[in-house]
Write a protein that holds these residues in place. Structure first.
Motif, PDB file in Angstrom:
ATOM      1  N   SER A  61     -43.244 -30.486 138.433  1.00 30.19           N
ATOM      2  CA  SER A  61     -44.720 -30.677 138.808  1.00 30.19           C
ATOM      3  C   SER A  61     -45.512 -31.172 137.808  1.00 30.19           C
ATOM      4  O   SER A  61     -45.150 -31.431 136.565  1.00 30.19           O
ATOM      5  N   GLY A  62     -46.817 -31.656 137.967  1.00 30.69           N
ATOM      6  CA  GLY A  62     -47.461 -32.276 137.063  1.00 30.69           C
ATOM      7  C   GLY A  62     -47.577 -33.670 136.840  1.00 30.69           C
ATOM      8  O   GLY A  62     -46.591 -34.355 136.985  1.00 30.69           O
ATOM      9  N   ILE A  63     -48.708 -34.345 137.008  1.00 30.15           N
ATOM     10  CA  ILE A  63     -48.965 -35.856 137.239  1.00 30.15           C
ATOM     11  C   ILE A  63     -48.479 -36.481 135.817  1.00 30.15           C
ATOM     12  O   ILE A  63     -48.246 -37.767 135.795  1.00 30.15           O
ATOM     13  N   PHE A 105     -43.556 -27.966 150.452  1.00 29.56           N
ATOM     14  CA  PHE A 105     -43.579 -29.377 151.041  1.00 29.56           C
ATOM     15  C   PHE A 105     -44.197 -30.516 150.393  1.00 29.56           C
ATOM     16  O   PHE A 105     -44.695 -31.382 151.104  1.00 29.56           O
ATOM     17  N   ALA A 106     -44.613 -30.403 149.252  1.00 19.24           N
ATOM     18  CA  ALA A 106     -45.258 -31.377 148.322  1.00 19.24           C
ATOM     19  C   ALA A 106     -44.550 -32.840 148.550  1.00 19.24           C
ATOM     20  O   ALA A 106     -45.169 -33.852 148.726  1.00 19.24           O
ATOM     21  N   LYS A 107     -43.065 -32.850 148.711  1.00 18.07           N
ATOM     22  CA  LYS A 107     -42.503 -34.213 148.885  1.00 18.07           C
ATOM     23  C   LYS A 107     -42.801 -34.624 150.325  1.00 18.07           C
ATOM     24  O   LYS A 107     -42.779 -35.952 150.361  1.00 18.07           O
ATOM     25  N   SER A 241     -57.538 -36.323 145.844  1.00 19.45           N
ATOM     26  CA  SER A 241     -56.782 -36.102 144.709  1.00 19.45           C
ATOM     27  C   SER A 241     -55.764 -37.426 144.436  1.00 19.45           C
ATOM     28  O   SER A 241     -55.670 -37.916 143.278  1.00 19.45           O
ATOM     29  N   THR A 242     -55.375 -37.678 145.604  1.00 23.79           N
ATOM     30  CA  THR A 242     -54.417 -38.998 145.771  1.00 23.79           C
ATOM     31  C   THR A 242     -55.303 -39.980 145.087  1.00 23.79           C
ATOM     32  O   THR A 242     -54.741 -40.993 144.110  1.00 23.79           O
ATOM     33  N   GLY A 243     -56.572 -40.431 145.677  1.00 23.57           N
ATOM     34  CA  GLY A 243     -57.340 -41.514 145.209  1.00 23.57           C
ATOM     35  C   GLY A 243     -57.537 -41.177 143.478  1.00 23.57           C
ATOM     36  O   GLY A 243     -57.584 -42.379 142.883  1.00 23.57           O
ATOM     37  N   ALA A 259     -42.996 -40.229 143.791  1.00 23.58           N
ATOM     38  CA  ALA A 259     -42.583 -38.924 142.841  1.00 23.58           C
ATOM     39  C   ALA A 259     -43.574 -38.442 142.185  1.00 23.58           C
ATOM     40  O   ALA A 259     -43.671 -36.992 141.933  1.00 23.58           O
ATOM     41  N   ASP A 260     -44.458 -39.275 141.297  1.00 22.68           N
ATOM     42  CA  ASP A 260     -45.725 -38.690 140.688  1.00 22.68           C
ATOM     43  C   ASP A 260     -46.477 -38.148 141.431  1.00 22.68           C
ATOM     44  O   ASP A 260     -47.046 -37.070 141.272  1.00 22.68           O
ATOM     45  N   LEU A 261     -46.868 -38.590 142.719  1.00 22.43           N
ATOM     46  CA  LEU A 261     -47.749 -37.967 143.637  1.00 22.43           C
ATOM     47  C   LEU A 261     -47.199 -36.444 143.902  1.00 22.43           C
ATOM     48  O   LEU A 261     -47.988 -35.596 143.968  1.00 22.43           O
ATOM     49  N   GLU A 262     -46.005 -36.574 144.297  1.00 23.34           N
ATOM     50  CA  GLU A 262     -45.127 -35.291 144.687  1.00 23.34           C
ATOM     51  C   GLU A 262     -45.561 -34.262 143.488  1.00 23.34           C
ATOM     52  O   GLU A 262     -45.754 -33.010 143.736  1.00 23.34           O
ATOM     53  N   ARG A 263     -45.108 -34.451 142.306  1.00 23.07           N
ATOM     54  CA  ARG A 263     -45.390 -33.721 141.104  1.00 23.07           C
ATOM     55  C   ARG A 263     -47.046 -33.237 141.196  1.00 23.07           C
ATOM     56  O   ARG A 263     -47.339 -32.028 140.760  1.00 23.07           O
ATOM     57  N   GLY A 264     -47.704 -34.170 141.341  1.00 21.54           N
ATOM     58  CA  GLY A 264     -49.323 -33.750 141.268  1.00 21.54           C
ATOM     59  C   GLY A 264     -49.616 -32.828 142.347  1.00 21.54           C
ATOM     60  O   GLY A 264     -50.600 -32.149 142.134  1.00 21.54           O
ATOM     61  N   TYR A 265     -49.245 -33.141 143.705  1.00 19.08           N
ATOM     62  CA  TYR A 265     -49.592 -32.270 144.657  1.00 19.08           C
ATOM     63  C   TYR A 265     -49.013 -30.898 144.314  1.00 19.08           C
ATOM     64  O   TYR A 265     -49.637 -29.842 144.539  1.00 19.08           O
TER      65      TYR A 265
END
Length: 442
Positions: A61-63, A105-107, A241-243, A259-265
């Protein structure tokens, strides 16, 4: 000292947007003074925890970018609707479920977000801003139901704060511009305090330190009518948040991968879980702080870690929450008008990316806005719907969101079937031509 100052700058930039959500929810659901103070305090505390979680890059987790999280104004309308229909405990049950789904299910959520293109998200965010604007107008008049509602003093104070915010936005740059809403709130409060009409007894009586209380409003309840709209809002929050993640990556010269987006989510999902546990809110990465990173040119996460710890400290200090609660409704209303107007405009900005020459897109926008605003103005429209599905239509934001999503999916389905039909026709025609050619040679 420099790191602390830069961290405080981030806190001030997001402060007004963060505290308006708990105050808005409290007013709409007629919570007690003590409950309002708790909501403000726990919101600041959870904003700090969420900011640290998002800035701290781990394997899961974490961007890992200088991000600051706050209570999402996009979730305010649905939370008010859920609280009014099912009670406070259902709000937190829906937040917990949404957070758990995001964490697990962030992935895969980046694929689901493809069903929320600008035509859907732009429409829903525009609808949310327009639906919440009357709340700001009511506060400018003194607060719905108050004895002084519509008094000239209230209206003039609201307009004065609004004018100050507009002046700071129009004629200044840098910190004064980015802190315009917060400055307006402080100026309005000082003006009313100077007239001797603010009672500071609650601030004096409030303790200096308190700890968060799990399930402050009671054990969470899980209502399908609350969970579905909160899940929809959660996906929209992740889209927003993606933006912000991509913008942060650009500012910090870091390429943001899947992978960064997944951790951010996942970090935002954990923030949801913390909010549900301690009765806070739904949280998202604030866009205004990206501008501050660009302005200060300080791209290290040390600054946002510091901001997170400052927010936690503020959240553990009840006197701060009691002081915030003294903001007069007209000043608050002026800030809400600006904030919710900006939400609506951000939705309209998304809609500018949409091909409006395509009649299908125009129908999605017009029908969703029509049904959403119509249900808000005439809530009795769906009063006779069967109880099993009435939960989908008791709030204009939910109704409009479902209409936008449903119509978009219908258009996508039609295109898929139309494409497959054309492929089949083309294949049959090609096969027929081949057979005719073989018959000629035979």
């Amino acid at each position: 000292m420099r790191t602390f100052t830069l961290g405080m700058q981030h806190v001030l930039a997001m402060f007004a947007g963060a505290i308006l959500v708990p105050i808005l929810l409290s007013q709409a659901l007629n919570l007690t003074s003590e409950q309002t103070a708790y909501l403000i305090a726990i919101d600041l505390f959870t904003c700090g925890v969420a900011t640290i979680l998002q800035s701290w890059k781990t394997k899961y987790s974490g961007i890992g970018l200088p991000a600051v999280l706050g209570a999402s104004v996009v979730a305010a309308g649905p939370m008010i609707a859920i609280g009014g229909e099912y009670g406070m405990t259902a709000i937190y049950g829906s937040i917990l479920v949404s957070g758990l789904i995001v964490v697990l299910f962030a992935k895969y959520l980046s694929h689901v977000i493809h069903f929320f293109p600008p035509v859907v998200t732009g429409t829903v965010i525009t609808l949310i801003g327009l639906t919440l604007l009357p709340v700001g107008i009511n506060n400018m008049a003194g607060g719905a139901g108050s004895d002084s509602f519509g008094d000239l003093d209230n209206v003039l104070l609201g307009l004065g704060v609004l004018a100050l915010i507009l002046i700071l936005q129009s004629f200044f740059k840098g910190p004064l511009r980015s802190l315009s809403i917060l400055i307006g709130l402080i100026a309005g409060t000082i003006f009313v305090a100077a007239r001797g009409t603010i009672n500071f007894s609650e601030v004096a009586e409030a303790s200096w330190v308190s700890m968060p209380q799990p399930f402050y409003f009671g054990m969470p309840t899980f209502e399908i009518g609350a969970i579905i709209p909160m899940l929809i809002v959660t996906l929209i929050i992740l889209f927003e948040s993606t933006g912000v993640f991509l913008a942060l990556g650009k500012v910090c010269d870091e390429k943001v991968e899947a992978a960064d987006l997944e951790r951010g989510y996942r970090a935002e999902g954990i923030a949801f879980l913390v909010g549900g546990l301690f009765n806070g809110f739904a949280y998202n990465t604030f866009a205004q702080n990206v501008g501050l990173v660009q302005l200060s040119r300080v791209k290290t996460v040390t600054v946002t870690f510091t901001a997170g710890f400052i927010l936690i400290a503020l959240g553990l200090t009840p006197k701060i929450a009691a002081l915030i609660k003294l903001i007069p409704p007209p000043a608050l209303g002026a800030a809400m008008v600006v904030l919710f107007g900006m939400v609506a405009v951000s939705g309209i900005r998304m809609l500018t990316q949409v091909d409006l020459d395509d009649n299908k897109n125009v129908l999605v926008i017009s029908v969703a806005l029509g049904l959403g605003l119509g249900t808000t103005i005439v809530p009795e429209l769906f009063a006779q719907m069967p109880e099993q599905i009435s939960f989908l239509f008791h709030d204009g934001i939910i109704t409009g969101s479902l209409a936008a999503i449903g119509l978009h999916l219908l258009n996508v389905t039609k295109e898929v079937f139309s494409h497959r039909f054309q492929e089949q026709v083309s294949f049959k025609r090609s096969l027929q031509l081949t057979l005719e050619e073989n018959n000629k040679h035979a």
